[in-house]
Scaffold this motif. Sequence first.
Motif, mmCIF file in Angstrom:
data_model
loop_
_atom_site.group_PDB
_atom_site.id
_atom_site.type_symbol
_atom_site.label_atom_id
_atom_site.label_comp_id
_atom_site.label_asym_id
_atom_site.label_seq_id
_atom_site.Cartn_x
_atom_site.Cartn_y
_atom_site.Cartn_z
ATOM 1 N N GLN A 160 6.383 -5.026 -6.492
ATOM 2 C CA GLN A 160 4.947 -4.910 -6.222
ATOM 3 C C GLN A 160 4.125 -4.804 -7.497
ATOM 4 N N LEU B 143 -0.152 -1.532 2.616
ATOM 5 C CA LEU B 143 0.965 -1.503 1.674
ATOM 6 C C LEU B 143 1.915 -0.353 2.001
ATOM 7 N N VAL C 226 4.642 2.299 -7.462
ATOM 8 C CA VAL C 226 4.983 1.055 -6.768
ATOM 9 C C VAL C 226 6.407 0.638 -7.115
#
Length: 79
Positions: A61, A36, A57
């Motif tokens: 996401q 990620l 995030v």
Amino acid sequence: MSRQIKLIWDFRGSAAAKTAEHHEIHLKEYIAIEKLPITITGFELKNDMHAIAYIVVNDEQMIPLRDALKPHRGELYIP
């Protein structure tokens, strides 16, 4: 620029600080395994009986990671 969301896990009790610190390790492992593009993680001591671990995030996401990681809560991240 999209909003950034801070996903938070709360830990309470006398071992809260160590538990939050350890949880951050697992968050970093998850980021590495899933490849990620997340760079902001951490843990904070709120008081001697409450600590948090968190991951920041992007808006896009948030829902998949919320469903996968089950944070206790979230808030807008303001650096």
